[in-house]
Design an enzyme around this catalytic site. Structure first.
Site, short mmCIF file in Angstrom:
data_model
loop_
_atom_site.label_atom_id
_atom_site.label_comp_id
_atom_site.label_asym_id
_atom_site.label_seq_id
_atom_site.Cartn_x
_atom_site.Cartn_y
_atom_site.Cartn_z
N HIS A 100 0.76 -1.30 0.16
CA HIS A 100 -0.05 -0.02 -0.10
C HIS A 100 0.82 1.34 0.29
CE1 HIS A 100 0.19 -0.35 4.46
NE2 HIS A 100 0.30 1.01 4.40
N ASP B 132 0.28 -7.64 1.32
CA ASP B 132 0.62 -6.14 1.44
C ASP B 132 2.11 -6.01 1.67
OD1 ASP B 132 0.21 -3.36 1.74
OD2 ASP B 132 -0.32 -3.53 3.88
N SER C 142 4.65 2.55 7.95
CA SER C 142 4.21 1.31 6.94
C SER C 142 5.52 0.84 6.18
CB SER C 142 3.16 1.60 6.09
OG SER C 142 2.20 1.20 6.56
#
Length: 411
Positions: free
Chosen positions: A135, A165, A243
């Site tokens: 993402h 992911d 992230s």
């Protein structure tokens, strides 16, 4: 919606799933208002930590505003007295955090997009390979990579696995000094052990936080809506911008890739999740070859019968099977629909009619959506599987051919 799937986008703007539940879509047909409340709470709670689309007005939109109010980078602080730079004991483990940071931090990089930033870390210095979240790079072929907080390089998105992911970015290994981080064994992680996160929260400078492993085997959702299995839960502070960054053990080995937080306020509240590094190890060879990993798709949403028996006694009376996975919904034109799998429906008089209950896949008993996902992870699109189902007390076998998991699932 599906095999532990749902509809979570990287901006957290659509329904998410709390740790411990992989059911993707309607969780309680007998009580629609209750279901909507659950979905609204989940949507507010599960937040992906990386690049958020600017149009969504997400966390990075907030960061872009803050960026104009802050003076960055912050001035260097004065060195701490040597008497304070001594090993600390956390989670029963003695670790010299300043020394660990100095050793590991050079391998952590910042990944910039025009609408925000994420984090990554070097896994192969010779080839210039950097692991991050899907993402963070979603929709991009190239990104800007900041190495050693001073060298900006163009990174090529080499390969992706949207359903876990994960993504691999390549930079020129000759253009900057790259330091690969050692990879640990996430199967050996135990609750209570030390957990360390390094990354670029909210676009600030490289930061380190520490906590413990709060739990293992958690379930979340990937940007594609597919269930994320075996997530590591930690209370080490992680925020949007972390992230794709590493979650480390006391030895400085990567045990996970930070990916999501569970929060009603889009900020850290002590519940963060990381994709296990062993999951990444399984797909790294394929990503390094420049391929996008395709996961098999069944095309359902469902919930464990054991959960339904506890939570929805009225519906439970209509179900003959005592174990298995009740099919809530079936996606149009999916392998499940083509095979004739029946969803849960509601008659015009308001009576809920339970759908098929999946008892086993290829003879392997299943009790949860996670069981189905874990088995399908051993298969590829194009493979054929046999479902044993209970249909209102009558047992049937349905054969279906798995298809590639759609990048975006829309009803």
């Amino acid at each position: 919606p599906a095999d532990g799937s749902g509809a979570v986008a990287s901006d957290g703007s659509v329904p998410g799933v709390s740790a411990g539940s992989a059911a993707a879509a309607p969780q309680a047909p007998p009580a629609p208002s209750r279901r909507r409340r659950y979905q609204a709470l989940a949507a507010a709670a599960l937040v992906a930590l990386g690049a958020v689309l600017g149009a969504a007005g997400g966390t990075f939109a907030t960061w872009k505003v803050l960026q104009g109010r802050l003076s960055l980078p912050a001035p260097a602080s004065a060195p701490l007295p040597s008497s304070l730079l001594r090993p600390v004991v956390l989670a029963g483990q003695e670790v010299d955090l300043p020394a660990l940071y100095e050793r590991v931090a050079p391998g952590v990089v910042r990944i910039d997009r025009d609408d925000g930033n994420g984090t990554g870390f070097v896994v192969d210095a010779l080839r210039g390979h950097i692991l991050t979240n899907y993402h963070v790079v979603r929709g991009r072929k190239t990104v800007e990579v900041l190495v050693d907080d001073r060298i900006r390089l163009q990174g090529q998105v080499l390969g992706t696995d949207p359903s876990t992911d994960l993504a691999l970015v390549r930079v020129d290994p000759q253009a900057a000094p790259l330091v690969a981080l050692p990879l640990g064994n996430s199967d050996q992680v135990r609750p209570g052990e030390l957990a360390i996160a390094i990354g670029y929260p909210l676009g600030t400078g490289k930061s380190i936080t520490a906590g413990i492993i709060s739990g293992v085997g958690r379930t979340g959702q990937a940007p594609t809506g597919r269930g994320l299995l075996n997530l590591i839960q930690t209370d080490a502070a992680i925020n949007p911008g972390n992230s794709g960054g590493p979650l480390l053990n006391a030895a400085g080995e990567v045990i996970g890739i930070n990916t999501q937080i569970l929060s009603p306020v889009r900020g850290f509240t002590g519940i963060g999740f990381a994709v296990p590094i062993n999951t990444a190890k399984q797909v790294l060879p394929e990503l390094a070859e420049g391929r996008d990993v395709q996961r098999p798709w069944l095309g359902i949403s469902g919930e464990a019968v054991s959960t339904i028996l506890r939570q929805y006694p009225d519906l439970a009376q209509e179900i003959q099977a005592k174990e298995g996975v009740l099919v809530w919904d079936v996606y149009p034109n999916s392998p499940a629909e083509k095979a004739g799998l029946r969803p849960t429906t509601q008659s015009r008089y308001g009576r809920v009619v339970p759908g098929d209950v999946i008892l086993s896949v290829d003879g392997r008993p299943v009790r949860t959506i996670q069981d189905i996902l874990a088995y399908l992870d051993t298969k590829k699109p194009g493979d054929t599987v046999t479902l044993q189902v209970d249909r209102q007390g009558r047992q049937l076998e349905l054969k279906l051919t798995l298809e590639p998991w759609p990048t975006n699932l829309n009803r």
